[in-house]
Design a protein around this motif. Structure first.
Motif, PDB file in Angstrom:
ATOM      1  N   ALA A 180       0.798  -1.233   0.000  1.00  0.00           N
ATOM      2  CA  ALA A 180       0.000   0.000   0.000  1.00  0.00           C
ATOM      3  C   ALA A 180       0.829   1.281   0.000  1.00  0.00           C
ATOM      4  CB  ALA A 180      -0.956  -0.018   1.188  1.00  0.00           C
ATOM      5  N   PRO A 181       1.934   1.394   0.773  1.00  0.00           N
ATOM      6  CA  PRO A 181       2.698   2.651   0.727  1.00  0.00           C
ATOM      7  C   PRO A 181       3.218   3.000  -0.663  1.00  0.00           C
ATOM      8  CG  PRO A 181       3.341   1.355   2.635  1.00  0.00           C
ATOM      9  CD  PRO A 181       2.445   0.481   1.813  1.00  0.00           C
ATOM     10  N   TYR A 182       3.523   1.984  -1.469  1.00  0.00           N
ATOM     11  CA  TYR A 182       4.065   2.258  -2.799  1.00  0.00           C
ATOM     12  C   TYR A 182       3.048   2.958  -3.695  1.00  0.00           C
ATOM     13  CZ  TYR A 182       6.216   1.585  -7.353  1.00  0.00           C
ATOM     14  OH  TYR A 182       6.757   1.794  -8.610  1.00  0.00           O
ATOM     15  N   VAL A 183       1.777   2.623  -3.570  1.00  0.00           N
ATOM     16  CA  VAL A 183       0.757   3.215  -4.435  1.00  0.00           C
ATOM     17  C   VAL A 183       0.233   4.531  -3.882  1.00  0.00           C
ATOM     18  CG1 VAL A 183       0.077   0.979  -5.363  1.00  0.00           C
ATOM     19  CG2 VAL A 183      -1.108   1.875  -3.365  1.00  0.00           C
ATOM     20  N   ALA A 184       0.602   4.876  -2.649  1.00  0.00           N
ATOM     21  CA  ALA A 184       0.188   6.161  -2.087  1.00  0.00           C
ATOM     22  C   ALA A 184       0.896   7.299  -2.808  1.00  0.00           C
ATOM     23  CB  ALA A 184       0.497   6.203  -0.590  1.00  0.00           C
TER      24      ALA A 184
ATOM     25  N   LEU B  14       3.191  10.219  -3.488  1.00  0.00           N
ATOM     26  CA  LEU B  14       4.459  10.533  -2.824  1.00  0.00           C
ATOM     27  C   LEU B  14       4.372  11.837  -2.052  1.00  0.00           C
ATOM     28  CD1 LEU B  14       7.419  10.027  -2.252  1.00  0.00           C
ATOM     29  CD2 LEU B  14       7.973  10.989  -4.489  1.00  0.00           C
ATOM     30  N   ALA B  15       3.814  12.878  -2.645  1.00  0.00           N
ATOM     31  CA  ALA B  15       3.746  14.177  -1.973  1.00  0.00           C
ATOM     32  C   ALA B  15       2.878  14.103  -0.717  1.00  0.00           C
ATOM     33  CB  ALA B  15       3.200  15.230  -2.928  1.00  0.00           C
ATOM     34  N   ALA B  16       1.742  13.408  -0.802  1.00  0.00           N
ATOM     35  CA  ALA B  16       0.864  13.291   0.361  1.00  0.00           C
ATOM     36  C   ALA B  16       1.542  12.503   1.473  1.00  0.00           C
ATOM     37  CB  ALA B  16      -0.446  12.624  -0.045  1.00  0.00           C
ATOM     38  N   ALA B  17       2.200  11.402   1.113  1.00  0.00           N
ATOM     39  CA  ALA B  17       2.904  10.602   2.120  1.00  0.00           C
ATOM     40  C   ALA B  17       4.036  11.406   2.753  1.00  0.00           C
ATOM     41  CB  ALA B  17       3.448   9.327   1.487  1.00  0.00           C
ATOM     42  N   ALA B  18       4.746  12.203   1.946  1.00  0.00           N
ATOM     43  CA  ALA B  18       5.844  13.010   2.483  1.00  0.00           C
ATOM     44  C   ALA B  18       5.332  14.060   3.458  1.00  0.00           C
ATOM     45  CB  ALA B  18       6.607  13.675   1.337  1.00  0.00           C
ATOM     46  N   VAL B  19       4.174  14.655   3.161  1.00  0.00           N
ATOM     47  CA  VAL B  19       3.584  15.641   4.081  1.00  0.00           C
ATOM     48  C   VAL B  19       3.224  14.982   5.400  1.00  0.00           C
ATOM     49  CG1 VAL B  19       1.584  17.120   4.474  1.00  0.00           C
ATOM     50  CG2 VAL B  19       2.762  17.180   2.281  1.00  0.00           C
ATOM     51  N   ILE B  20       2.647  13.782   5.345  1.00  0.00           N
ATOM     52  CA  ILE B  20       2.285  13.056   6.572  1.00  0.00           C
ATOM     53  C   ILE B  20       3.534  12.746   7.387  1.00  0.00           C
ATOM     54  CG2 ILE B  20       1.331  10.895   7.460  1.00  0.00           C
ATOM     55  CD1 ILE B  20      -0.584  10.945   5.051  1.00  0.00           C
ATOM     56  N   TRP B  21       4.581  12.271   6.723  1.00  0.00           N
ATOM     57  CA  TRP B  21       5.826  11.969   7.445  1.00  0.00           C
ATOM     58  C   TRP B  21       6.473  13.229   8.005  1.00  0.00           C
ATOM     59  CZ3 TRP B  21       9.390   7.774   8.228  1.00  0.00           C
ATOM     60  CH2 TRP B  21       8.801   6.518   8.059  1.00  0.00           C
ATOM     61  N   ARG B  22       6.308  14.351   7.312  1.00  0.00           N
ATOM     62  CA  ARG B  22       6.876  15.597   7.834  1.00  0.00           C
ATOM     63  C   ARG B  22       6.241  15.955   9.168  1.00  0.00           C
ATOM     64  NH1 ARG B  22       6.095  20.690   4.092  1.00  0.00           N
ATOM     65  NH2 ARG B  22       4.010  20.553   5.007  1.00  0.00           N
TER      66      ARG B  22
ATOM     67  N   TRP C 280      10.431   2.985   3.436  1.00  0.00           N
ATOM     68  CA  TRP C 280       9.041   2.633   3.743  1.00  0.00           C
ATOM     69  C   TRP C 280       8.142   2.800   2.527  1.00  0.00           C
ATOM     70  CZ3 TRP C 280       4.896   6.040   3.462  1.00  0.00           C
ATOM     71  CH2 TRP C 280       3.672   5.554   3.932  1.00  0.00           C
ATOM     72  N   LYS C 281       8.388   3.858   1.760  1.00  0.00           N
ATOM     73  CA  LYS C 281       7.521   4.177   0.621  1.00  0.00           C
ATOM     74  C   LYS C 281       7.722   3.210  -0.539  1.00  0.00           C
ATOM     75  CE  LYS C 281       4.829   6.876  -1.920  1.00  0.00           C
ATOM     76  NZ  LYS C 281       4.753   5.957  -3.068  1.00  0.00           N
ATOM     77  N   ASN C 282       8.935   2.735  -0.766  1.00  0.00           N
ATOM     78  CA  ASN C 282       9.253   2.060  -2.032  1.00  0.00           C
ATOM     79  C   ASN C 282       9.497   0.562  -1.940  1.00  0.00           C
ATOM     80  OD1 ASN C 282       9.283   4.520  -3.647  1.00  0.00           O
ATOM     81  ND2 ASN C 282      11.156   5.047  -2.561  1.00  0.00           N
ATOM     82  N   PHE C 283       9.658   0.002  -0.744  1.00  0.00           N
ATOM     83  CA  PHE C 283      10.091  -1.399  -0.687  1.00  0.00           C
ATOM     84  C   PHE C 283       9.016  -2.366  -1.181  1.00  0.00           C
ATOM     85  CE2 PHE C 283       7.697  -1.528   3.242  1.00  0.00           C
ATOM     86  CZ  PHE C 283       7.296  -2.857   3.344  1.00  0.00           C
TER      87      PHE C 283
ATOM     88  N   PRO D 117      13.023  15.680  -0.577  1.00  0.00           N
ATOM     89  CA  PRO D 117      13.546  16.931   0.001  1.00  0.00           C
ATOM     90  C   PRO D 117      12.723  18.147  -0.379  1.00  0.00           C
ATOM     91  CG  PRO D 117      14.965  16.164  -1.776  1.00  0.00           C
ATOM     92  CD  PRO D 117      13.996  15.056  -1.489  1.00  0.00           C
ATOM     93  N   TYR D 118      12.114  18.137  -1.560  1.00  0.00           N
ATOM     94  CA  TYR D 118      11.305  19.289  -1.977  1.00  0.00           C
ATOM     95  C   TYR D 118      10.122  19.491  -1.038  1.00  0.00           C
ATOM     96  CZ  TYR D 118       8.429  22.314  -4.915  1.00  0.00           C
ATOM     97  OH  TYR D 118       7.662  23.352  -5.385  1.00  0.00           O
ATOM     98  N   VAL D 119       9.481  18.405  -0.620  1.00  0.00           N
ATOM     99  CA  VAL D 119       8.300  18.506   0.234  1.00  0.00           C
ATOM    100  C   VAL D 119       8.685  18.596   1.707  1.00  0.00           C
ATOM    101  CG1 VAL D 119       6.199  17.314   0.991  1.00  0.00           C
ATOM    102  CG2 VAL D 119       6.842  17.301  -1.429  1.00  0.00           C
ATOM    103  N   MET D 120       9.687  17.836   2.129  1.00  0.00           N
ATOM    104  CA  MET D 120       9.948  17.683   3.553  1.00  0.00           C
ATOM    105  C   MET D 120      10.937  18.697   4.111  1.00  0.00           C
ATOM    106  SD  MET D 120      10.093  13.492   3.646  1.00  0.00           S
ATOM    107  CE  MET D 120      10.118  13.340   5.428  1.00  0.00           C
ATOM    108  N   THR D 121      11.956  19.079   3.337  1.00  0.00           N
ATOM    109  CA  THR D 121      13.013  19.932   3.900  1.00  0.00           C
ATOM    110  C   THR D 121      13.388  21.124   3.034  1.00  0.00           C
ATOM    111  OG1 THR D 121      14.747  18.576   2.872  1.00  0.00           O
ATOM    112  CG2 THR D 121      14.028  17.937   5.078  1.00  0.00           C
ATOM    113  N   GLN D 122      12.916  21.179   1.804  1.00  0.00           N
ATOM    114  CA  GLN D 122      13.313  22.230   0.856  1.00  0.00           C
ATOM    115  C   GLN D 122      14.840  22.322   0.704  1.00  0.00           C
ATOM    116  OE1 GLN D 122      10.821  23.205   3.429  1.00  0.00           O
ATOM    117  NE2 GLN D 122       9.569  22.151   1.914  1.00  0.00           N
ATOM    118  N   GLY D 123      15.502  21.188   0.777  1.00  0.00           N
ATOM    119  CA  GLY D 123      16.943  21.141   0.601  1.00  0.00           C
ATOM    120  C   GLY D 123      17.751  21.381   1.851  1.00  0.00           C
ATOM    121  N   GLY D 124      17.122  21.824   2.918  1.00  0.00           N
ATOM    122  CA  GLY D 124      17.832  22.094   4.163  1.00  0.00           C
ATOM    123  C   GLY D 124      17.817  20.885   5.079  1.00  0.00           C
ATOM    124  N   PRO D 125      18.310  21.070   6.296  1.00  0.00           N
ATOM    125  CA  PRO D 125      18.999  22.262   6.805  1.00  0.00           C
ATOM    126  C   PRO D 125      20.464  22.292   6.369  1.00  0.00           C
ATOM    127  CG  PRO D 125      18.843  20.601   8.504  1.00  0.00           C
ATOM    128  CD  PRO D 125      18.120  20.043   7.314  1.00  0.00           C
ATOM    129  N   ALA D 126      20.993  23.467   6.181  1.00  0.00           N
ATOM    130  CA  ALA D 126      22.389  23.656   5.780  1.00  0.00           C
ATOM    131  C   ALA D 126      22.722  22.852   4.527  1.00  0.00           C
ATOM    132  CB  ALA D 126      23.338  23.287   6.925  1.00  0.00           C
TER     133      ALA D 126
END
Length: 297
Positions: free
Chosen positions: A118-122, A124-132, A173-176, A239-248
Motif C-alpha cells: 500500500a505505501p508504494y501506491v500512495a 508521494l507528496a501526500a505521504a511526504a507531508v504526513i511523514w513531515r 518505507w515508501k518504495n520497498f 527533500p522538496y516537500v519535507m526539507t526544501q533542501g535544508g537544513p544547511a
C-alpha cells in the motif's frame, strides 16, 4: 515503384502496431532529450527565453562551471549518500519481507501483501507531508514516543545529522513494496526440492539462504538493484516537500539542484548540463552488473 513495393512487403504487422508508439516516443521523449542536450551547450537563460538572439553556444562551459560549483558537489555527495545507503537498505527490507511472505503455512498472505504494498501506491507528496508531521520536532508522534520512554526528542528534519537519514527511512518505507512483490515471485519459482536436498545434506538456515535462495533470486535481485539505485539517484520530491533542501543544504540532491537552477534562477543551460551528468552516472552504473555466478558461486 518496385523498391517501394518490396519495402511494403517487408513491413510486418508488428511494425504497424509499434509505429504509433514509436512516433509518440519520438515526439514527446527523444526530441525533448535532444533539445535538452543542445541546450546544455548554450547559455540559455531568462534573457534567451525573451529573445533567442541572446542565445550563445558556450559548448562545455556549463559542464566546466558545474565542476567549479561547490553546491553541485554538495548535491552530488548527498545524492550518492542517499542512493548508496537507501537503495541497499530498501532491497534488504524487500527481500526480508518477501521471504516472510513466502514461509509455508502463514495465513492471510493476501492481506499482508496488500498492506505492505500500500505505501508504494500512495501519492508521494501526500505521504511526504504526513511523514513531515510525524517527524515534527515538537508535535511529531515519533518524538512523543521518545519522550514517553525517557529519551530526548530529536529534530529529525531540522538537524543536518538526521535530515538525510530521516528521508532515507521514509523512502525505504515508501518504495520497498514494489521490489518485495518482484522478489516474492522469484522466491516462489525456486523448487522446493532444492531446499529439501540442502536439508538432507545438513545445511542450516543460513547455508540454504546463501546457496539456494540467493542464487535462485539472483536475476531478479540484480534487476531490482539496478532499478532501485537508478530511482534513488533521482531523489527530488522527498527533500522538496519535507526539507526544501535544508537544513544547511544537507538534503539538496542533484535533481533538486537542477530544479532550482533551471526554474528558480532560469539557468536552463546550466540545469540541462546537470541532467546529462546525472544521465552519464546512471548509464555508467548500468554497466556494473556482475554475473550472478561470480557473486554467488
Amino acid at each position: 515503384m518496385t523498391t517501394l513495393r518490396a519495402f511494403m512487403r517487408e513491413i510486418s504487422p508488428g511494425h504497424v502496431f509499434v509505429a504509433p508508439a514509436m512516433f509518440v516516443l519520438s515526439v514527446f521523449f527523444l526530441m525533448p532529450v535532444l533539445g535538452a542536450l543542445v541546450m546544455s551547450f548554450t547559455d540559455f537563460d531568462l534573457y534567451a527565453l525573451a529573445d533567442l538572439k541572446n542565445l550563445r553556444f558556450i559548448w562545455l562551459g556549463n559542464y566546466i562551471n558545474l565542476m567549479q560549483t561547490p553546491l553541485f558537489w554538495k548535491a552530488f555527495g548527498n545524492t550518492c549518500y542517499f542512493a548508496l545507503v537507501g537503495a541497499p537498505l530498501s532491497i534488504a527490507v524487500s527481500l526480508a519481507m518477501a521471504m516472510l511472505l513466502n514461509v509455508p503455512g502463514v495465513g492471510l498472505k493476501a492481506l499482508y501483501r496488500t498492506a505492505l504494498f500500500a505505501p508504494y501506491v500512495a501519492t508521494l507528496a501526500a505521504a511526504a507531508v504526513i511523514w513531515r508531521y510525524m517527524l515534527d520536532a515538537q508535535y511529531g508522534w515519533l518524538n512523543q514516543f521518545l519522550i514517553v520512554i525517557g529519551l530526548q526528542p530529536i529534530d529529525w528534519l531540522g538537524n543536518p545529522h538526521f535530515s538525510m537519514p530521516a528521508i532515507i527511512l521514509f523512502s525505504v518505507w515508501k518504495n520497498f513494496g514494489y521490489n518485495m512483490l518482484i522478489l516474492l515471485a522469484a522466491l516462489q519459482r525456486i523448487p522446493d526440492d532444492l531446499y529439501e536436498a540442502a536439508r538432507v545434506d545438513g545445511a542450516g538456515g543460513w547455508e540454504r539462504f546463501i546457496h539456494v535462495t540467493l542464487p535462485g533470486v539472483a536475476p531478479s535481485l540484480w534487476m531490482v538493484a539496478l532499478l532501485t539505485v537508478a530511482g534513488y539517484f533521482q531523489l527530488f520530491a522527498e527533500p522538496y516537500v519535507m526539507t526544501q533542501g535544508g537544513p544547511a543544504q544537507s538534503t539538496v540532491s542533484l535533481l533538486y539542484f537542477m530544479y532550482e537552477d533551471g526554474f528558480k534562477w532560469w539557468n536552463l543551460g546550466h540545469a540541462s548540463a546537470t541532467a546529462f551528468i546525472l544521465f552519464a552516472v546512471l548509464m555508467g552504473l548500468s554497466f556494473l552488473r556482475p554475473k550472478s555466478e561470480e557473486v554467488f558461486a
